[in-house]
Design a protein around this motif. Structure first.
Motif, PDB file in Angstrom:
ATOM      1  N   GLY A 124       0.768  -1.232   0.000  1.00 16.52           N
ATOM      2  CA  GLY A 124       0.000   0.000   0.000  1.00 16.52           C
ATOM      3  C   GLY A 124       0.800   1.282   0.000  1.00 16.52           C
ATOM      4  O   GLY A 124       2.035   1.294   0.014  1.00 16.52           O
ATOM      5  N   LEU A 125       0.063   2.366   0.000  1.00 13.45           N
ATOM      6  CA  LEU A 125       0.620   3.704  -0.146  1.00 13.45           C
ATOM      7  C   LEU A 125       1.639   4.042   0.938  1.00 13.45           C
ATOM      8  O   LEU A 125       2.698   4.602   0.642  1.00 13.45           O
ATOM      9  N   ASP A 126       1.347   3.713   2.188  1.00 19.29           N
ATOM     10  CA  ASP A 126       2.275   4.076   3.263  1.00 19.29           C
ATOM     11  C   ASP A 126       3.655   3.452   3.056  1.00 19.29           C
ATOM     12  O   ASP A 126       4.675   4.107   3.301  1.00 19.29           O
ATOM     13  N   LYS A 127       3.711   2.213   2.602  1.00 22.92           N
ATOM     14  CA  LYS A 127       5.003   1.550   2.346  1.00 22.92           C
ATOM     15  C   LYS A 127       5.730   2.227   1.195  1.00 22.92           C
ATOM     16  O   LYS A 127       6.944   2.451   1.252  1.00 22.92           O
ATOM     17  N   ILE A 128       4.993   2.579   0.146  1.00 23.59           N
ATOM     18  CA  ILE A 128       5.605   3.254  -0.996  1.00 23.59           C
ATOM     19  C   ILE A 128       6.145   4.621  -0.576  1.00 23.59           C
ATOM     20  O   ILE A 128       7.272   4.985  -0.919  1.00 23.59           O
ATOM     21  N   LEU A 129       5.365   5.356   0.203  1.00 25.27           N
ATOM     22  CA  LEU A 129       5.810   6.663   0.685  1.00 25.27           C
ATOM     23  C   LEU A 129       7.055   6.531   1.560  1.00 25.27           C
ATOM     24  O   LEU A 129       7.978   7.359   1.476  1.00 25.27           O
ATOM     25  N   LYS A 130       7.095   5.508   2.379  1.00 25.50           N
ATOM     26  CA  LYS A 130       8.267   5.269   3.224  1.00 25.50           C
ATOM     27  C   LYS A 130       9.508   5.042   2.362  1.00 25.50           C
ATOM     28  O   LYS A 130      10.577   5.573   2.648  1.00 25.50           O
ATOM     29  N   LEU A 160      25.851   9.266  -5.807  1.00 26.13           N
ATOM     30  CA  LEU A 160      24.733  10.190  -6.002  1.00 26.13           C
ATOM     31  C   LEU A 160      23.864   9.754  -7.186  1.00 26.13           C
ATOM     32  O   LEU A 160      22.635   9.761  -7.094  1.00 26.13           O
ATOM     33  N   ILE A 161      24.488   9.340  -8.264  1.00 27.60           N
ATOM     34  CA  ILE A 161      23.728   8.848  -9.425  1.00 27.60           C
ATOM     35  C   ILE A 161      22.942   7.604  -9.042  1.00 27.60           C
ATOM     36  O   ILE A 161      21.753   7.474  -9.361  1.00 27.60           O
ATOM     37  N   TYR A 162      23.581   6.687  -8.342  1.00 28.19           N
ATOM     38  CA  TYR A 162      22.936   5.435  -7.918  1.00 28.19           C
ATOM     39  C   TYR A 162      21.707   5.726  -7.047  1.00 28.19           C
ATOM     40  O   TYR A 162      20.621   5.179  -7.272  1.00 28.19           O
ATOM     41  N   GLU A 163      21.884   6.586  -6.053  1.00 28.08           N
ATOM     42  CA  GLU A 163      20.788   6.891  -5.134  1.00 28.08           C
ATOM     43  C   GLU A 163      19.682   7.696  -5.824  1.00 28.08           C
ATOM     44  O   GLU A 163      18.496   7.498  -5.536  1.00 28.08           O
ATOM     45  N   THR A 164      20.055   8.575  -6.726  1.00 28.40           N
ATOM     46  CA  THR A 164      19.045   9.321  -7.472  1.00 28.40           C
ATOM     47  C   THR A 164      18.227   8.388  -8.353  1.00 28.40           C
ATOM     48  O   THR A 164      17.004   8.556  -8.470  1.00 28.40           O
ATOM     49  N   ALA A 165      18.878   7.404  -8.947  1.00 31.00           N
ATOM     50  CA  ALA A 165      18.141   6.402  -9.738  1.00 31.00           C
ATOM     51  C   ALA A 165      17.130   5.671  -8.859  1.00 31.00           C
ATOM     52  O   ALA A 165      15.979   5.449  -9.270  1.00 31.00           O
ATOM     53  N   ASP A 166      17.531   5.315  -7.645  1.00 28.88           N
ATOM     54  CA  ASP A 166      16.596   4.667  -6.711  1.00 28.88           C
ATOM     55  C   ASP A 166      15.433   5.596  -6.372  1.00 28.88           C
ATOM     56  O   ASP A 166      14.279   5.170  -6.319  1.00 28.88           O
ATOM     57  N   LEU A 167      15.736   6.875  -6.138  1.00 28.55           N
ATOM     58  CA  LEU A 167      14.694   7.847  -5.814  1.00 28.55           C
ATOM     59  C   LEU A 167      13.725   8.007  -6.974  1.00 28.55           C
ATOM     60  O   LEU A 167      12.503   7.998  -6.774  1.00 28.55           O
ATOM     61  N   TRP A 168      14.241   8.153  -8.174  1.00 30.62           N
ATOM     62  CA  TRP A 168      13.368   8.289  -9.341  1.00 30.62           C
ATOM     63  C   TRP A 168      12.521   7.041  -9.528  1.00 30.62           C
ATOM     64  O   TRP A 168      11.328   7.125  -9.814  1.00 30.62           O
ATOM     65  N   PHE A 169      13.131   5.874  -9.369  1.00 31.58           N
ATOM     66  CA  PHE A 169      12.404   4.616  -9.533  1.00 31.58           C
ATOM     67  C   PHE A 169      11.227   4.548  -8.562  1.00 31.58           C
ATOM     68  O   PHE A 169      10.091   4.287  -8.953  1.00 31.58           O
ATOM     69  N   HIS A 170      11.500   4.802  -7.298  1.00 29.86           N
ATOM     70  CA  HIS A 170      10.439   4.710  -6.299  1.00 29.86           C
ATOM     71  C   HIS A 170       9.409   5.820  -6.466  1.00 29.86           C
ATOM     72  O   HIS A 170       8.224   5.626  -6.168  1.00 29.86           O
ATOM     73  N   SER A 171       9.831   6.978  -6.965  1.00 30.22           N
ATOM     74  CA  SER A 171       8.875   8.036  -7.284  1.00 30.22           C
ATOM     75  C   SER A 171       7.952   7.603  -8.416  1.00 30.22           C
ATOM     76  O   SER A 171       6.747   7.898  -8.390  1.00 30.22           O
ATOM     77  N   LEU A 172       8.489   6.885  -9.390  1.00 31.86           N
ATOM     78  CA  LEU A 172       7.649   6.352 -10.469  1.00 31.86           C
ATOM     79  C   LEU A 172       6.677   5.307  -9.940  1.00 31.86           C
ATOM     80  O   LEU A 172       5.511   5.266 -10.363  1.00 31.86           O
ATOM     81  N   VAL A 173       7.119   4.464  -9.029  1.00 28.20           N
ATOM     82  CA  VAL A 173       6.220   3.494  -8.398  1.00 28.20           C
ATOM     83  C   VAL A 173       5.065   4.248  -7.727  1.00 28.20           C
ATOM     84  O   VAL A 173       3.894   3.871  -7.872  1.00 28.20           O
ATOM     85  N   LEU A 174       5.387   5.319  -7.015  1.00 30.67           N
ATOM     86  CA  LEU A 174       4.365   6.138  -6.362  1.00 30.67           C
ATOM     87  C   LEU A 174       3.392   6.722  -7.383  1.00 30.67           C
ATOM     88  O   LEU A 174       2.171   6.655  -7.197  1.00 30.67           O
ATOM     89  N   LEU A 175       3.917   7.302  -8.453  1.00 28.08           N
ATOM     90  CA  LEU A 175       3.046   7.883  -9.477  1.00 28.08           C
ATOM     91  C   LEU A 175       2.099   6.844 -10.058  1.00 28.08           C
ATOM     92  O   LEU A 175       0.885   7.078 -10.152  1.00 28.08           O
ATOM     93  N   ILE A 176       2.628   5.697 -10.435  1.00 32.12           N
ATOM     94  CA  ILE A 176       1.809   4.624 -11.025  1.00 32.12           C
ATOM     95  C   ILE A 176       0.759   4.174 -10.023  1.00 32.12           C
ATOM     96  O   ILE A 176      -0.405   3.965 -10.368  1.00 32.12           O
ATOM     97  N   ASN A 177       1.150   4.031  -8.771  1.00 28.44           N
ATOM     98  CA  ASN A 177       0.204   3.629  -7.729  1.00 28.44           C
ATOM     99  C   ASN A 177      -0.958   4.619  -7.620  1.00 28.44           C
ATOM    100  O   ASN A 177      -2.081   4.235  -7.315  1.00 28.44           O
TER     101      ASN A 177
END
Length: 111
Positions: A38-44, A65-82
């Motif tokens: 759910g949303l709370d896990k994705i937000l976390k 920094l590139i590696y961590e930004t890729a993770d941030l973008w990925f999880h942000s996309l998961v949030l958007l799709i959700n």
């Protein structure tokens, strides 16, 4: 020679995969597991990745920094799709803002 990936292509392919993962088995897919929790896990996860990105930037290691930004973008996309949104929605908003000064854009926001 460094391979350059066209950003809209990778975002489109990633969006397709993230959409497909909505119907995947949470036991076999990391993204399906996030959706199932759910949303709370994705937000976390987005918060964790944002923090890791900040730490990487402070550490001065550009590869980290590139590696961590890729993770941030990925999880942000998961949030958007959700939330029923896509990277294209964000890109359209960025395009709308293109040519506006940051100060002008901020002044135009509704509080």
């Amino acid at each position: 020679m460094v391979k350059t990936i066209v950003s809209d292509d990778i975002l489109h392919r990633l969006t397709q995969i993230l959409e497909q993962r909505k119907n995947a088995d949470p036991e076999t897919s990391y993204v399906a597991n996030l959706y199932a929790k759910g949303l709370d896990k994705i937000l976390k996860k987005v918060g964790e990745e944002a923090t890791e990105t900040i730490i990487a930037a402070k550490g001065g290691d550009s590869h980290q920094l590139i590696y961590e930004t890729a993770d941030l973008w990925f999880h942000s996309l998961v949030l958007l799709i959700n939330q029923g949104l896509t990277a294209e929605d964000v890109l359209n908003e960025l395009d709308r803002r293109f040519g506006l000064s940051g100060l002008e854009e901020k002044a135009n926001r509704k509080n």
